[in-house]
Design a protein around this motif. Sequence first.
Motif, PDB file in Angstrom:
ATOM      1  N   VAL A 240      -6.185   3.382  -7.646  1.00 48.83           N
ATOM      2  CA  VAL A 240      -5.655   4.695  -7.280  1.00 48.83           C
ATOM      3  C   VAL A 240      -6.819   5.569  -6.838  1.00 48.83           C
ATOM      4  CG1 VAL A 240      -4.389   6.723  -8.061  1.00 48.83           C
ATOM      5  CG2 VAL A 240      -3.775   4.461  -8.946  1.00 48.83           C
ATOM      6  N   ARG A 241      -6.727   6.130  -5.643  1.00 52.51           N
ATOM      7  CA  ARG A 241      -7.815   6.937  -5.095  1.00 52.51           C
ATOM      8  C   ARG A 241      -7.293   8.280  -4.615  1.00 52.51           C
ATOM      9  NH1 ARG A 241      -8.698   3.393  -0.497  1.00 52.51           N
ATOM     10  NH2 ARG A 241      -6.787   2.405  -1.247  1.00 52.51           N
ATOM     11  N   LEU A 242      -8.033   9.327  -4.914  1.00 48.19           N
ATOM     12  CA  LEU A 242      -7.716  10.674  -4.450  1.00 48.19           C
ATOM     13  C   LEU A 242      -8.761  11.112  -3.436  1.00 48.19           C
ATOM     14  CD1 LEU A 242      -6.789  12.225  -7.889  1.00 48.19           C
ATOM     15  CD2 LEU A 242      -5.264  12.206  -5.903  1.00 48.19           C
ATOM     16  N   SER A 243      -8.319  11.676  -2.329  1.00 50.12           N
ATOM     17  CA  SER A 243      -9.253  12.180  -1.324  1.00 50.12           C
ATOM     18  C   SER A 243      -9.800  13.539  -1.750  1.00 50.12           C
ATOM     19  CB  SER A 243      -8.528  12.318   0.021  1.00 50.12           C
ATOM     20  OG  SER A 243      -7.643  13.427  -0.010  1.00 50.12           O
ATOM     21  N   PRO A 244     -10.851  14.024  -1.107  1.00 48.65           N
ATOM     22  CA  PRO A 244     -11.311  15.398  -1.373  1.00 48.65           C
ATOM     23  C   PRO A 244     -10.225  16.409  -0.993  1.00 48.65           C
ATOM     24  CG  PRO A 244     -12.980  14.140  -0.185  1.00 48.65           C
ATOM     25  CD  PRO A 244     -11.734  13.316  -0.165  1.00 48.65           C
ATOM     26  N   TRP A 245     -10.295  17.578  -1.628  1.00 47.95           N
ATOM     27  CA  TRP A 245      -9.348  18.642  -1.320  1.00 47.95           C
ATOM     28  C   TRP A 245      -9.635  19.230   0.055  1.00 47.95           C
ATOM     29  CZ3 TRP A 245      -5.077  19.378  -3.986  1.00 47.95           C
ATOM     30  CH2 TRP A 245      -5.033  19.081  -5.345  1.00 47.95           C
ATOM     31  N   GLY A 246      -8.564  19.641   0.731  1.00 45.72           N
ATOM     32  CA  GLY A 246      -8.673  20.448   1.938  1.00 45.72           C
ATOM     33  C   GLY A 246      -7.783  21.669   1.774  1.00 45.72           C
ATOM     34  N   LEU A 247      -7.939  22.647   2.662  1.00 53.50           N
ATOM     35  CA  LEU A 247      -7.137  23.864   2.579  1.00 53.50           C
ATOM     36  C   LEU A 247      -6.245  23.929   3.813  1.00 53.50           C
ATOM     37  CD1 LEU A 247      -6.728  26.302   0.677  1.00 53.50           C
ATOM     38  CD2 LEU A 247      -8.245  27.594   2.179  1.00 53.50           C
ATOM     39  N   LEU A 248      -5.082  23.311   3.714  1.00 50.96           N
ATOM     40  CA  LEU A 248      -4.106  23.333   4.796  1.00 50.96           C
ATOM     41  C   LEU A 248      -2.867  24.076   4.318  1.00 50.96           C
ATOM     42  CD1 LEU A 248      -4.444  19.635   6.010  1.00 50.96           C
ATOM     43  CD2 LEU A 248      -5.547  21.671   6.942  1.00 50.96           C
ATOM     44  N   TRP A 249      -2.182  24.706   5.254  1.00 49.07           N
ATOM     45  CA  TRP A 249      -1.026  25.528   4.898  1.00 49.07           C
ATOM     46  C   TRP A 249      -1.404  26.565   3.835  1.00 49.07           C
ATOM     47  CZ3 TRP A 249      -0.705  20.374   6.027  1.00 49.07           C
ATOM     48  CH2 TRP A 249       0.064  20.036   7.140  1.00 49.07           C
ATOM     49  N   SER A 250      -2.677  26.987   3.853  1.00 51.20           N
ATOM     50  CA  SER A 250      -3.217  28.012   2.940  1.00 51.20           C
ATOM     51  C   SER A 250      -3.159  27.596   1.480  1.00 51.20           C
ATOM     52  CB  SER A 250      -2.468  29.344   3.127  1.00 51.20           C
ATOM     53  OG  SER A 250      -2.499  29.763   4.469  1.00 51.20           O
ATOM     54  N   LEU A 251      -3.043  26.304   1.206  1.00 48.42           N
ATOM     55  CA  LEU A 251      -2.977  25.789  -0.159  1.00 48.42           C
ATOM     56  C   LEU A 251      -3.834  24.525  -0.282  1.00 48.42           C
ATOM     57  CD1 LEU A 251       0.861  26.134  -0.842  1.00 48.42           C
ATOM     58  CD2 LEU A 251      -0.947  27.431  -1.981  1.00 48.42           C
ATOM     59  N   PRO A 252      -4.311  24.189  -1.493  1.00 51.15           N
ATOM     60  CA  PRO A 252      -5.057  22.943  -1.669  1.00 51.15           C
ATOM     61  C   PRO A 252      -4.185  21.734  -1.338  1.00 51.15           C
ATOM     62  CG  PRO A 252      -5.315  24.395  -3.572  1.00 51.15           C
ATOM     63  CD  PRO A 252      -4.218  24.973  -2.738  1.00 51.15           C
ATOM     64  N   ALA A 253      -4.721  20.824  -0.538  1.00 43.56           N
ATOM     65  CA  ALA A 253      -3.958  19.640  -0.124  1.00 43.56           C
ATOM     66  C   ALA A 253      -4.888  18.435  -0.093  1.00 43.56           C
ATOM     67  CB  ALA A 253      -3.350  19.872   1.258  1.00 43.56           C
ATOM     68  N   ARG A 254      -4.357  17.277  -0.463  1.00 44.19           N
ATOM     69  CA  ARG A 254      -5.129  16.033  -0.387  1.00 44.19           C
ATOM     70  C   ARG A 254      -4.174  14.848  -0.470  1.00 44.19           C
ATOM     71  NH1 ARG A 254      -8.252  15.551  -6.276  1.00 44.19           N
ATOM     72  NH2 ARG A 254      -6.422  15.937  -7.589  1.00 44.19           N
TER      73      ARG A 254
ATOM     74  N   ARG B  79       0.837  -1.198   0.000  1.00 41.25           N
ATOM     75  CA  ARG B  79       0.000   0.000   0.000  1.00 41.25           C
ATOM     76  C   ARG B  79       0.871   1.247   0.000  1.00 41.25           C
ATOM     77  NH1 ARG B  79       0.216  -4.124   3.148  1.00 41.25           N
ATOM     78  NH2 ARG B  79      -0.225  -3.050   5.122  1.00 41.25           N
ATOM     79  N   LEU B  80       0.441   2.231  -0.760  1.00 41.85           N
ATOM     80  CA  LEU B  80       1.165   3.491  -0.878  1.00 41.85           C
ATOM     81  C   LEU B  80       0.224   4.653  -0.585  1.00 41.85           C
ATOM     82  CD1 LEU B  80       3.720   4.544  -3.569  1.00 41.85           C
ATOM     83  CD2 LEU B  80       1.762   6.024  -3.122  1.00 41.85           C
ATOM     84  N   ALA B  81       0.705   5.646   0.173  1.00 39.38           N
ATOM     85  CA  ALA B  81      -0.095   6.830   0.478  1.00 39.38           C
ATOM     86  C   ALA B  81       0.793   8.067   0.440  1.00 39.38           C
ATOM     87  CB  ALA B  81      -0.749   6.703   1.850  1.00 39.38           C
ATOM     88  N   ILE B  82       0.354   9.068  -0.307  1.00 29.46           N
ATOM     89  CA  ILE B  82       1.070  10.343  -0.393  1.00 29.46           C
ATOM     90  C   ILE B  82       0.094  11.456  -0.021  1.00 29.46           C
ATOM     91  CG2 ILE B  82       2.361  11.947  -1.853  1.00 29.46           C
ATOM     92  CD1 ILE B  82       2.906   9.580  -3.748  1.00 29.46           C
ATOM     93  N   PHE B  83       0.481  12.293   0.925  1.00 29.91           N
ATOM     94  CA  PHE B  83      -0.276  13.511   1.213  1.00 29.91           C
ATOM     95  C   PHE B  83       0.602  14.693   0.846  1.00 29.91           C
ATOM     96  CE2 PHE B  83      -1.405  17.144   3.787  1.00 29.91           C
ATOM     97  CZ  PHE B  83      -2.778  17.211   3.622  1.00 29.91           C
ATOM     98  N   ASP B  84       0.066  15.588   0.010  1.00 32.71           N
ATOM     99  CA  ASP B  84       0.900  16.698  -0.433  1.00 32.71           C
ATOM    100  C   ASP B  84       0.034  17.860  -0.905  1.00 32.71           C
ATOM    101  OD1 ASP B  84       3.343  17.918  -0.750  1.00 32.71           O
ATOM    102  OD2 ASP B  84       3.853  16.918  -2.617  1.00 32.71           O
ATOM    103  N   LEU B  85       0.686  18.930  -1.256  1.00 29.42           N
ATOM    104  CA  LEU B  85       0.031  20.142  -1.729  1.00 29.42           C
ATOM    105  C   LEU B  85      -0.002  20.163  -3.252  1.00 29.42           C
ATOM    106  CD1 LEU B  85       1.956  22.658   0.596  1.00 29.42           C
ATOM    107  CD2 LEU B  85      -0.182  21.446   1.096  1.00 29.42           C
TER     108      LEU B  85
END
Length: 246
Positions: A226-240, A202-208
Amino acid sequence: MAQAAAAKPDYGLDAPHIVKRMVGRGIWTLVAGAAVFFVNRNQYPGTAGALLGVLGAIAGIFFLIAGIHVWSSRVAKLQVRDRLLDAVEIAADDRVLDVGCGRGLMVIGAAKRLKSGKATGVDVWNAHDLSGNSAEAAKENAKLEGVADRVRIENCDARKLVYPDNHYDVVVSTLCLHNLGDRDGRDQAVREMWRVLKPGGRLAIFDLIHTGRYAEVLRECGAEDVRLSPWGLLWSLPARSVMARK
């Protein structure tokens, strides 16, 4: 005599230069607003007050951005860690790799879920990316968290991992790849993470920002799930996050 409080792990402030820059801009904007107001308040009270209000609002935006960065680093990334590690379903005997481990947040979190398994964290420890970023800080945090015997910290570039093919059960990375600077470097890092992952791993990447491209690269490598999570706004930038199974 009261005993000194036990030391606590510190996983650092991400992009500390941005926090300092935003706080500095906020302070100088307030100073400029106050100066304009006091110089002009008698002759042009309405205009001076309006300018102070506008500059105060701009300063507030700068302080808000700084606050979001601090909250993201001190609170949100701990939540991200737990979600990612839950998602990759670490088994007690797994071999886990954390690419861009920094001060050890993910690799230590993974090690807490292991018994006979081992967790390895690799990084080049750029102080620009994380406050107090060093291998020594990661090792100290592992000691404070009681998992030093299950954690190995090594210096290694994400674009050229030194490990053999099909070596790890789980590969994770958080807030690392966007720091590589160019698309080719980020693509190569994703391919390397895929290369060292075992079949069924299993592989997981969280990034901006760039996670959509990471998903494309994984599909090019042969990943089907391959699955993408919904976008969030962390560090004032889109992240998922992007997840895949080999």
